[in-house]
Enzyme design. Structure first.
Site, mmCIF file in Angstrom:
data_model
loop_
_atom_site.group_PDB
_atom_site.id
_atom_site.type_symbol
_atom_site.label_atom_id
_atom_site.label_comp_id
_atom_site.label_asym_id
_atom_site.label_seq_id
_atom_site.Cartn_x
_atom_site.Cartn_y
_atom_site.Cartn_z
ATOM 1 N N GLY A 1 34.587 -55.930 71.222
ATOM 2 C CA GLY A 1 35.371 -55.946 72.296
ATOM 3 C C GLY A 1 34.274 -56.380 73.624
ATOM 4 O O GLY A 1 33.352 -56.949 73.641
ATOM 5 N N GLU B 1 12.332 -76.337 64.619
ATOM 6 C CA GLU B 1 11.952 -76.688 63.035
ATOM 7 C C GLU B 1 12.896 -77.595 62.282
ATOM 8 O O GLU B 1 13.070 -77.402 61.124
ATOM 9 C CB GLU B 1 11.451 -75.529 62.546
ATOM 10 C CG GLU B 1 10.283 -74.616 62.866
ATOM 11 C CD GLU B 1 9.459 -73.762 61.994
ATOM 12 O OE1 GLU B 1 9.504 -73.957 60.945
ATOM 13 O OE2 GLU B 1 9.013 -72.707 62.689
ATOM 14 N N GLU C 1 21.551 -81.096 62.189
ATOM 15 C CA GLU C 1 21.836 -82.260 61.833
ATOM 16 C C GLU C 1 20.563 -83.127 61.025
ATOM 17 O O GLU C 1 20.821 -83.869 60.323
ATOM 18 C CB GLU C 1 22.020 -82.976 63.373
ATOM 19 C CG GLU C 1 23.321 -82.763 63.937
ATOM 20 C CD GLU C 1 23.240 -81.531 64.769
ATOM 21 O OE1 GLU C 1 22.138 -80.688 64.768
ATOM 22 O OE2 GLU C 1 24.376 -80.752 64.899
#
Ligand code: FAD
Length: 395
Positions: free
Chosen positions: A354, A378, A382
């Site tokens: 919360g 590193e 993608e």
């Protein structure tokens, strides 16, 4: 004073029973856990804290896993599974401790792999004792994922000297390191075949490492500027023109360990979420009593175990000498899944807290910031996807 938060519970070590690990790995973790838990480092200033962590890790012998035994290390060769277990455990306690540990290995990796006996004797024992801080300088403002675009040059300036000109950025331990393994263009061939690695000592005239970069989580970083910075040809690591291969070989060892750092942070987030859910009272029960909470904890647990298995497999394949292509794919898979899953797990743990979850000082709040960069450095997610996609098409 800002110390790492006390552990809500000792991390679970059931995974050490998996066939990836042997007795030495189990002993390593059994000794590392109480040591780590006992460390109280003031992390208010990330640079001072990083120095402190390097000293402690060196004195306690843990940095010996970053170099081979011939140069003061713990084991004959770097052992990916030991590195993975060390990083996972340290990251559970303090992401900064993990960072300080990992950079000693990454920053000295090219010396371990290709250094001459003189270079290895000069740097590696001091790295293992925590007396010298290491850094790995590959990235440039216009060359991140695209390493072939590196523009920093190291040109021969007389028979026995290189002169460096250019800019490196996002360099971990920048401004803190005692030496940098710098990847620069020496021009033997176009593109990646014309890069070499050189060791440049901090304080060398023509190297400015004072431009610190501030990021969202504690992490010493700087931009390095080389302007007519001269080093002797004895600074060259391995063969001229072999720098790209050396950078890849270094990253190959350490990529599964980035996954392990993410794993340590994710396991900590789950431990924090469980502790919180057990004690938070609402609607006449505790948060843990609700099935919606139990389902979330179950999902977090499965995401962690998926990342863990891929991480341990990648380390095991490297240690057991699997073919290069198999190792590269396993490391890419582990890095991508463990870091992405860790981000999701930490986000779920924060949600479960919360409003407290976003309060500065709450462990899940800092983990939420700590994890983010692991999906970028590193090799961004993608980049890992592309490695795996190309392999799938070739297979
Ligand atoms: C905290 C931190 C620590 C670091 N420490 C070091 C260090 O110690 N030494 C060092 O040399 N570097 C270090 N780096 C740099 C890091 O390795 C680079 O940030 C990373 O390689 C990405 O490069 P970039 O930032 O230039 O992004 P870019 O290369 O510009 O990439 C931007 C985005 O493009 C996407 N992308 C990449 N390739 C493709 C593609 N082919 N197709 C489509 N999209 C693509 C990815 O999402 C990527 O995140 C660090 C970075 C951070 C954030």
């Amino acid at each position: 004073m800002q110390h790492p938060a006390p552990w809500p519970a000792r991390p679970n070590t059931q995974h050490l029973g998996l066939p990836f690990f042997d007795a030495a790995h189990r002993t390593l973790v059994a000794e590392l856990l109480p040591w780590t838990e006992a460390q109280q480092v003031d992390e208010g200033d990330d640079r001072a804290a990083c120095r402190d962590w390097v000293q402690r890790l060196g004195q306690a012998g843990w940095l010996r896993y970053c170099v081979p035994a011939a140069h003061g290390g713990a084991l004959a060769q770097l052992d990916s599974r030991a590195l993975v277990l060390l990083r996972e455990t340290l990251a559970f306690h303090s992401p900064l401790a993990d960072f300080a540990f990992a950079m000693q290995g990454l920053g000295s990796g090219a010396i371990t792999l290709a250094g001459s006996p003189a270079q290895q004797a000069r740097w590696l024992p001091a790295v293992a004792r925590g007396e010298k801080i290491a850094a790995f300088a590959l990235t440039e403002p216009e060359a991140g994922s695209d390493v072939a675009a590196i523009a920093t040059e190291a040109t021969l300036a007389g028979p026995a000297r290189y002169r460096l000109n250019g800019v490196k950025t996002w360099i971990s331990n920048g401004g803190l390191a005692d030496f940098y393994c710098v990847f620069a263009r020496t021009g033997e061939a176009p593109g990646t075949r014309g890069l070499s690695a050189l060791v440049v000592e901090a304080g060398t005239p023509g190297l400015d490492d004072h431009e610190h970069l501030q990021v969202m989580a504690p992490h010493p970083l700087a931009t390095l500027r080389f302007e007519g910075c001269e080093v002797g040809t004895e600074a060259l690591l391995g063969e001229a023109g072999g720098g790209f291969k050396l950078a890849l070989q270094t990253l190959d060892i350490f990529r599964p360990s980035v996954a392990a750092a993410a794993l340590g942070m994710a396991r900590r987030a789950l431990a924090e979420a469980v502790a919180h859910a057990r004690q938070r009272r609402m609607f006449g029960a505790t948060l843990a009593d609700f099935q919606l909470t139990q389902a979330k904890l179950g999902e977090m647990s499965a995401l962690i175990e998926a990342g863990a298995l891929l991480t341990y497999r990648a380390a095991w394949l490297r240690d057991t000498g699997a073919p290069q292509a198999e190792r590269t794919q396993a490391a890419a898979c582990a890095k991508m899944v463990a870091t992405e899953n860790a981000q999701r797990v930490i986000d779920m743990a924060l949600q479960m807290h919360g409003g407290r979850g976003v309060q500065v000082g709450c462990k899940v709040e800092s983990l939420y910031r700590d994890i983010r960069a692991l999906r970028i450095y590193e090799g961004a997610t993608e980049v890992q996807q592309l490695i795996l996609g190309k392999a799938a098409l070739q297979g």
